[in-house]
Every structure is written in C-alpha cells, then in structure tokens.
Design an enzyme around this catalytic site. Structure first.
Site, PDB file in Angstrom:
ATOM      1  N   ARG A   1       0.806  -1.208   0.000  1.00 21.49           N
ATOM      2  CA  ARG A   1       0.000   0.000   0.000  1.00 21.49           C
ATOM      3  C   ARG A   1       0.849   1.272   0.000  1.00 21.49           C
ATOM      4  NH1 ARG A   1      -3.488  -2.300   4.985  1.00 21.49           N
ATOM      5  NH2 ARG A   1      -1.583  -3.533   5.178  1.00 21.49           N
TER       6      ARG A   1
ATOM      7  N   GLN B   1      12.518 -14.722   5.677  1.00 21.75           N
ATOM      8  CA  GLN B   1      11.256 -15.327   5.264  1.00 21.75           C
ATOM      9  C   GLN B   1      11.186 -15.173   3.743  1.00 21.75           C
ATOM     10  OE1 GLN B   1       7.666 -13.161   6.104  1.00 21.75           O
ATOM     11  NE2 GLN B   1       6.419 -15.004   6.336  1.00 21.75           N
TER      12      GLN B   1
ATOM     13  N   ASP C   1       6.340  -1.871  11.477  1.00 22.20           N
ATOM     14  CA  ASP C   1       5.704  -0.676  10.909  1.00 22.20           C
ATOM     15  C   ASP C   1       4.964   0.139  11.967  1.00 22.20           C
ATOM     16  OD1 ASP C   1       3.516  -2.294  11.342  1.00 22.20           O
ATOM     17  OD2 ASP C   1       2.764  -2.252   9.285  1.00 22.20           O
TER      18      ASP C   1
ATOM     19  N   GLU D   1      -9.444 -10.409  12.058  1.00 25.61           N
ATOM     20  CA  GLU D   1      -8.931  -9.412  11.115  1.00 25.61           C
ATOM     21  C   GLU D   1     -10.089  -8.627  10.510  1.00 25.61           C
ATOM     22  OE1 GLU D   1      -5.497  -8.643  10.442  1.00 25.61           O
ATOM     23  OE2 GLU D   1      -5.849  -9.574  12.376  1.00 25.61           O
TER      24      GLU D   1
ATOM     25  N   TYR E   1      25.413  30.336   2.896  1.00 24.76           N
ATOM     26  CA  TYR E   1      25.613  28.886   2.899  1.00 24.76           C
ATOM     27  C   TYR E   1      26.982  28.557   3.483  1.00 24.76           C
ATOM     28  CZ  TYR E   1      26.660  24.152   1.488  1.00 24.76           C
ATOM     29  OH  TYR E   1      27.037  22.842   1.516  1.00 24.76           O
TER      30      TYR E   1
ATOM     31  N   ASN F   1      31.963  24.783  -1.693  1.00 26.37           N
ATOM     32  CA  ASN F   1      32.694  23.638  -1.132  1.00 26.37           C
ATOM     33  C   ASN F   1      32.767  22.450  -2.089  1.00 26.37           C
ATOM     34  OD1 ASN F   1      29.909  23.271  -0.796  1.00 26.37           O
ATOM     35  ND2 ASN F   1      30.204  21.838   0.879  1.00 26.37           N
TER      36      ASN F   1
END
Ligand code: UD1
Ligand code: CA
Length: 423
Positions: free
Chosen positions: A18, A77, A107, A159, A337, A357
């Site tokens: 997803r 796995q 997750d 589920e 910078y 740089n």
C-alpha cells in the site's frame, strides 16, 4: 549460539504494497530515521536481550540499515505467507531458548520502551503463555479487532477483512504487541491454518490456538492509541511523522528550548538543543545536529547533518549550514551557505556569503578564523582558510588557498588591499 533473554521478534519481511514504493516499508523514515529503528530501540529499551528481525522483501536494504546493531539477528522469510509464518521462520535461531519472546511489527514507529517493558512484566506475573497488549482507538479501520465474551474474557482476534459487520464496530484493537512463552508458541504456530480472507498464516490465530491447547492467554488494554499507529500507507506515514515531531519538540521545550511555531518547525530525532535557544518559524533541523545554548535559529534556517553550533550562535533567514562547526558568538543572519566549514568565534557572515565547497567531484573544507568578517555576496572557494580577524570585502571571490590573519581582501579573484597611506 546462546540466546540472551528475554527475546524479541520484529516482523519486517513484507513489501508494504500500500506504500507503492521500491523501498521496504519499514525503512521509510519518520523524523529522519527508518521506522524499524524505533521499533528495535523500543524492544531493546523494554529489556530484550536478543532481537530477531524477520526480513524478506528488499532484505539487503534491511541488513544495511541495521548493520552495527550488535543484538540484532536476522531470519529470512523467503515467501511472505503471513505474520504467523514470519514468526515460525525464527524457530531455528531461537531453538533451545525457553522463555518469553515479544513479537512486534516493524511498521509501528511510535512504540515506546516503557509500555513494552510493562508487557514483559505482566506476562511474567501472570505466567501467561500469551500476554496480548491491546489498545482502544477512535478509528479501528485496518486493525484486527479483539473479541471478548460477555464476561469480558478474551476470545480471539478477528482481522478486519474477516469481521462480521457488528464486529467492525469494536474499537479495541490488536496492535501486534504480544509476549509469548516459548516453546508453547511453536506448537501453536504448527496448528494454525490459512482459512481466512487472505489465505495466509495469521499470527493473530495463535492466542486462540494456545487456549485450545489449554494455555493461559490474557489480553489487557494497556497500550495508548498514539503508541500503536501502524503505518500501512503514505497517509499513515504523515500521521506518524506529526506525532513523532510533537514528541521531539515537547522534549526540547521541556529542556528549556523555545519553539515559536511548533507546527512550522521540523526537528530531527537525533538533534540535541541547548537551553534558552530560540527556534523561529519555518526552520528545519535535519540529522544529528547539535545546537548550543542561547542560539537564535531562523526564521527559515536549515541546519543539516553533522552541524555543531556552540553557544550564542545566530543562524538567520535563508541560511543553510551543512556539516559545519561554528563557534560561539558567530552570526550568519541572512542568505548564507556554510558547508564543510569550521568557523571560529565572533565571525560575521554577511548576507549572500557562501562557501563554494563542491568542485563538481569532491567536497572541500573551509576554515574561518576568530573575528573574521565575510562581506555581502562573498564567495570562498574551498579548500580555503581565512585567517583570524581577516576581512573579505563585499562581492569578493576568494580563490583556493589562504588569507593571512588581519588581511583585507577584495575583488575577483580577491587580492590583499594595500593598507591606507601612513600605516
Ligand atoms: C497486522 C495484524 C492485525 C493488527 C495489525 C497491527 C495479522 C494477520 N494482522 O495486520 O491484527 O491489527 O498488524 O499493526 O497479523 N510481515 C512479514 N511477513 C509476512 C507478512 C507480514 O514479515 O508474511 C510483516 C510486515 O512486514 C509488517 C508486519 O508483518 O511489518 C505486519 O504486516 P501488515 O501486512 O502490515 O499487517 P496488518 O494488515 O497491518
Ligand atoms: Ca501494519
């Protein structure tokens, strides 16, 4: 190899379809760090002595991301046949270990060590074969639901895909934070089937299976909704980012840092900030940046990885500082910078001054001595050293090399200016 208990297993083999990404889902970053790193830290912080990470999709990316974590082992796995199967592939690694194992999913980056330590404690006190931590959430969409009997006793996990309509309304969910006792779990996993909407081996069937074998299973609603946000989509990733960012800012505000506009400020989880520093709106601190005390940052400042600011440094609007060390009292108030620079004390960096740089192939260092002044729009072509007290005139382009302490240089390329007559 002897396993140091208690053990933990973190499931991270899935692609995360997803997310629509070529990267393994658990490597997507929240506040600058891959999700899986937070879960590893939480498991370790909860007391796990050995952590087994189950890898599959883009396994090499995971090996690389977790290289250098001494207590992490990997189980592969090869085919993602479901969360139950994912736990099963850890068996050879954990063979011979008898004791508690916490199973988590990679997750859920918002997991914290303290509530997980509490799960280990509860499992031990209850002598449970499975202690399942649950949470009550406002929106249970996507999670497995906790089914209980009329007396409130745990029955099973269903589920979302397998839910009857009335079960969908249940807001007590399975965050996938389990503590199982080994070896009882192995036997239960051997007995679960694939009779569900996805045709997978579901770990969620293990608690019910354990009860059928006469095991003791407890489901306790002890986890906070914010801690168990599962990231399945980019939308979830943004939610996790917002919650984590609020935690990071809360921590620094507690430590005495002022953040003027929290919603428009972003601070990496690895940054360290001293007290009485003020961060003004639209500033971004990315990577392992250290900021001293009483600094003024922003608005619109960008401090990047490897940057270290001493105390009383001012980094103002549209100033980008990358891999640089800046000593106290130095001011870069606008449009500058500083990259790969080592800047001394009380240096004034004028508007538009930059370090050049990068030569197209390599990055080079710039050294700027104490009290130096860089004029507006000056360019320092690295590698270059500006001596203490030197002055670079507005618009000067200082070529590679050195500017002597106390000298004033001007022009393109910059040359020393003659001291005024009489001196
Ligand atoms: C799972 C749970 C659900 C729970 C939710 C909590 C199952 C069947 N469902 O659902 O009850 O509410 O987590 O976040 O367990 N993984 C593997 N190998 C596999 C399949 C998955 O390692 O074969 C890993 C994934 O990489 C992921 C984790 O397991 O890190 C969870 O998988 P995911 O597909 O996200 O499960 P959910 O549908 O969220
Ligand atoms: Ca998930």
């Amino acid at each position: 190899m002897a396993i140091e208990g208690p053990a933990a297993i973190i499931l991270a083999a899935g692609q995360g379809k997803r997310m629509k990404s070529d990267r393994a889902k658990v490597l997507h970053e929240v506040c600058g760090r891959p999700m899986i790193s937070y879960v590893v830290d939480a498991a370790r912080g909860a007391g796990a002595g050995t952590i087994v990470v189950v890898v599959g999709f883009a396994a090499d990316q995971l090996y690389e991301a977790l290289a250098g974590e001494p207590d992490v082992l990997f189980a592969e796995q090869k085919e993602q046949l479901g969360t139950g199967h994912a736990v099963k592939v850890c068996r050879p690694l954990l063979e011979g270990y008898e004791g508690p194992v916490m199973v988590l999913v990679g997750d859920e980056p918002l997991l914290r060590p303290e509530p997980l330590a509490d799960l280990f404690d509860r499992q031990r006190r209850e002598r449970a074969d499975c202690l399942l931590g649950t949470a009550e959430v406002a929106d249970p969409t996507g999670f497995g639901r906790i089914l209980r009997d009329s007396a409130g006793r745990f029955l099973r996990i269903v589920e979302q895909r397998d839910c009857a309509p009335e079960e969908r309304a249940i807001r007590e969910i399975n965050p996938s934070c389990y503590v199982f006792q080994l070896p009882a779990l192995w036997d239960a996993l051997d007995r679960i089937g694939t009779g569900n909407a996805q045709g997978e081996y579901y770990l969620t069937d293990a608690p019910e299976q354990l009860m059928r074998q006469g095991g003791k299973v407890r489901a306790q609603n002890v986890l906070a909704a914010d801690d168990v946000l599962g990231v399945n989509t980019r939308q979830h990733l943004a939610q996790a980012e917002a919650i984590m960012q609020a935690r990071i800012q809360d921590r620094w505000m507690t430590e005495g840092v002022s953040i003027i506009d929290p919603r428009n400020t972003h601070i990496d989880g690895r940054a360290v900030i001293g007290r009485d520093t003020v961060i003004r709106p639209f500033s971004v601190v990315s990577g392992d940046v250290t900021i001293g005390e009483r600094c003024k940052i922003g608005p619109f400042a960008h401090l990047r990885a490897g940057t270290r600011l001493a105390d009383d440094v001012e980094i103002g609007a549209f100033v980008d500082v990358n891999r640089s060390t800046i000593d106290s009292g130095t001011i870069a108030r606008h449009l500058a910078y500083l990259g790969d620079a080592t800047v001394g004390r009380d240096v004034n960096v004028g508007g538009g001054a930059i370090t050049a740089n990068f030569d197209g192939a390599r990055k080079h260092p710039t050294m700027i001595g104490d009290g130096a002044r860089l004029g507006a729009n000056s360019v320092l072509v690295a590698p270059v050293e500006i001596g203490a007290g030197a002055v670079v005139a507005a618009g000067a382009v200082v070529p590679r090399g050195k500017v002597a302490p106390g000298a004033t240089v001007a022009g393109v390329p910059a040359r020393p200016m003659k001291p005024p007559a009489g001196e």
